[in-house]
Scaffold this motif. Structure first.
Motif, PDB file in Angstrom:
ATOM      1  N   VAL A  55     -70.479   2.144  -0.847  1.00  0.00           N
ATOM      2  CA  VAL A  55     -70.608   1.655   0.521  1.00  0.00           C
ATOM      3  C   VAL A  55     -69.332   1.953   1.288  1.00  0.00           C
ATOM      4  N   GLU A  56     -69.486   2.647   2.417  1.00  0.00           N
ATOM      5  CA  GLU A  56     -68.381   2.854   3.348  1.00  0.00           C
ATOM      6  C   GLU A  56     -68.262   1.614   4.223  1.00  0.00           C
ATOM      7  N   CYS A  57     -67.051   1.105   4.360  1.00  0.00           N
ATOM      8  CA  CYS A  57     -66.884  -0.191   4.988  1.00  0.00           C
ATOM      9  C   CYS A  57     -65.565  -0.255   5.749  1.00  0.00           C
ATOM     10  N   ALA A  58     -65.606  -0.824   6.957  1.00  0.00           N
ATOM     11  CA  ALA A  58     -64.390  -1.098   7.719  1.00  0.00           C
ATOM     12  C   ALA A  58     -64.116  -2.595   7.663  1.00  0.00           C
ATOM     13  N   VAL A  59     -62.854  -2.954   7.534  1.00  0.00           N
ATOM     14  CA  VAL A  59     -62.435  -4.357   7.528  1.00  0.00           C
ATOM     15  C   VAL A  59     -61.290  -4.501   8.517  1.00  0.00           C
ATOM     16  N   ALA A  60     -61.410  -5.478   9.429  1.00  0.00           N
ATOM     17  CA  ALA A  60     -60.390  -5.657  10.454  1.00  0.00           C
ATOM     18  C   ALA A  60     -60.177  -7.133  10.723  1.00  0.00           C
ATOM     19  N   GLY A  61     -58.949  -7.505  11.089  1.00  0.00           N
ATOM     20  CA  GLY A  61     -58.656  -8.850  11.532  1.00  0.00           C
ATOM     21  C   GLY A  61     -58.289  -9.806  10.423  1.00  0.00           C
ATOM     22  N   ASP A  62     -58.247 -11.089  10.798  1.00  0.00           N
ATOM     23  CA  ASP A  62     -57.840 -12.134   9.870  1.00  0.00           C
ATOM     24  C   ASP A  62     -58.507 -13.440  10.286  1.00  0.00           C
ATOM     25  N   ARG A  81     -68.417  -0.808  17.281  1.00  0.00           N
ATOM     26  CA  ARG A  81     -67.055  -0.403  17.627  1.00  0.00           C
ATOM     27  C   ARG A  81     -66.455  -1.203  18.776  1.00  0.00           C
ATOM     28  N   HIS A  82     -67.285  -1.663  19.713  1.00  0.00           N
ATOM     29  CA  HIS A  82     -66.777  -2.435  20.842  1.00  0.00           C
ATOM     30  C   HIS A  82     -66.676  -3.927  20.520  1.00  0.00           C
ATOM     31  N   VAL A  83     -67.469  -4.390  19.577  1.00  0.00           N
ATOM     32  CA  VAL A  83     -67.490  -5.817  19.226  1.00  0.00           C
ATOM     33  C   VAL A  83     -66.327  -6.183  18.315  1.00  0.00           C
ATOM     34  N   VAL A  84     -65.995  -5.300  17.365  1.00  0.00           N
ATOM     35  CA  VAL A  84     -64.968  -5.616  16.370  1.00  0.00           C
ATOM     36  C   VAL A  84     -63.646  -6.044  17.010  1.00  0.00           C
ATOM     37  N   PRO A  85     -63.093  -5.307  17.985  1.00  0.00           N
ATOM     38  CA  PRO A  85     -61.808  -5.742  18.557  1.00  0.00           C
ATOM     39  C   PRO A  85     -61.878  -7.095  19.243  1.00  0.00           C
ATOM     40  N   LEU A  86     -63.048  -7.498  19.686  1.00  0.00           N
ATOM     41  CA  LEU A  86     -63.215  -8.769  20.370  1.00  0.00           C
ATOM     42  C   LEU A  86     -63.291  -9.944  19.403  1.00  0.00           C
ATOM     43  N   LEU A  87     -63.515  -9.662  18.130  1.00  0.00           N
ATOM     44  CA  LEU A  87     -63.602 -10.704  17.111  1.00  0.00           C
ATOM     45  C   LEU A  87     -62.397 -10.723  16.173  1.00  0.00           C
ATOM     46  N   ALA A  88     -61.725  -9.583  16.048  1.00  0.00           N
ATOM     47  CA  ALA A  88     -60.733  -9.422  14.987  1.00  0.00           C
ATOM     48  C   ALA A  88     -59.465 -10.232  15.199  1.00  0.00           C
ATOM     49  N   ASP A  89     -59.271 -10.815  16.377  1.00  0.00           N
ATOM     50  CA  ASP A  89     -58.068 -11.624  16.581  1.00  0.00           C
ATOM     51  C   ASP A  89     -58.190 -12.995  15.941  1.00  0.00           C
ATOM     52  N   ARG A  90     -59.415 -13.382  15.549  1.00  0.00           N
ATOM     53  CA  ARG A  90     -59.599 -14.701  14.932  1.00  0.00           C
ATOM     54  C   ARG A  90     -60.520 -14.694  13.717  1.00  0.00           C
ATOM     55  N   TYR A  91     -61.102 -13.530  13.404  1.00  0.00           N
ATOM     56  CA  TYR A  91     -61.994 -13.413  12.247  1.00  0.00           C
ATOM     57  C   TYR A  91     -61.663 -12.163  11.450  1.00  0.00           C
TER      58      TYR A  91
END
Length: 280
Positions: A11-18, A36-46
């Motif tokens: 499985v190819e997988c991206a993991v971002a944030g904390d 791609r547009h949703v990840v940066p909006l969530l990655a500051d807290r998740y």
């Protein structure tokens, strides 16, 4: 990006944030790129985990195993291998079909469950919704036919995708949400060797999914908090009854001025809906 070797599948997988873990499951005919547009909006807290589902993108194109129960087991193993014992799940389109057996089989691991423009095949009026003769889309039947899509789409993948995206987005034949660059990304993924066969496997597995989903439903409701997000110019809440048949704590909301591809057409609004729900 990371590649995780799981039993029977890579499985190819991206993991971002904390922070608390969030699993985002894309739909057909997309890949994890859809978020791609949703990840940066969530990655500051998740901590956001975005796989290419098996058969899509850079993940394994297996010869079988595309029933949603089997795919759900793959993504659950993905999350446990990453060290996440509990997590939120958001599934768009086919990703929502995977999310239901995931909740039915591993409900204790889920913090919440969200269907975005998605429902549960085999429950409620879902079979009617998927039937071209009763108002559903013809592509369900086309994609299920053995061998024919592979033959007809060879070298024409981009044209098929462009038709689907333009048809189902708010702008009909003109949209900024999925532009030519994005179409090229998805077209390259679908044109890869074996990709049409693999991705159509999600449709060809629907008879098994119906059987599995009815068995899950008969065993008892999903009790995790569940949200259904519908787009005003997409599927909307047409599949809400299928989720209400399967889960005991269901709420719903609309995204206005939006077609089927909510993560790409209205990413900020979708992210806001999710964060408000998770933190309320």
């Amino acid at each position: 990006m990371a590649r995780l070797r799981l039993p029977g599948c890579v499985v190819e997988c991206a993991v971002a944030g904390d922070g608390p873990a969030v699993l985002l499951l894309h739909g057909w005919p997309q890949t994890g790129y859809a978020w791609r547009h949703v990840v940066p909006l969530l990655a500051d807290r998740y901590t956001v985990v975005v796989p290419d589902l098996p058969g899509f993108g850079a993940s394994s194109r297996m010869t079988g195993g595309y029933d949603k129960r089997s795919v759900a087991e793959v993504v659950h193993r993905l999350m446990t291998s990453l060290g996440f014992g509990r997590y939120h799940v958001v599934g768009h389109d086919v990703g929502g079909q995977v999310a239901y057996p995931l909740a039915a089989l591993h409900g204790d691991a889920l913090l919440s469950l969200t269907f975005v423009e998605a429902g549960i095949p085999g429950l409620g009026d879902s079979l009617a919704a998927a039937n071209p003769l009763t108002g559903g889309s013809w592509h369900f039947g086309f994609n299920m036919v053995p061998d024919l899509p592979e033959f007809l789409l060879a070298g024409r993948e981009r044209g098929y995708l462009e038709f689907m995206f333009r048809r189902d987005s708010i702008g009909l034949y003109v949209t900024d949400a999925i532009d030519d660059v994005d179409l090229d990304v998805y077209a390259r993924a679908l044109a890869a060797p074996g990709a049409v066969r693999a991705t159509m496997g999600y449709y060809r597995a629907l008879p098994q999914d119906v059987e599995d989903n009815r068995a899950f439903c008969a065993a008892g409701p999903v009790t995790v908090s569940t949200l259904v997000v519908g787009a005003r110019y997409g599927v909307g809440l047409g599949w809400l009854d299928t989720v209400e048949a399967a889960a005991s704590d269901v709420s719903s909301c609309w995204v206005e001025d939006c077609g089927h591809y909510v993560p790409e057409e209205r990413p900020a609004e979708l992210a806001g809906i999710l964060v408000e729900r998770w933190e309320s």
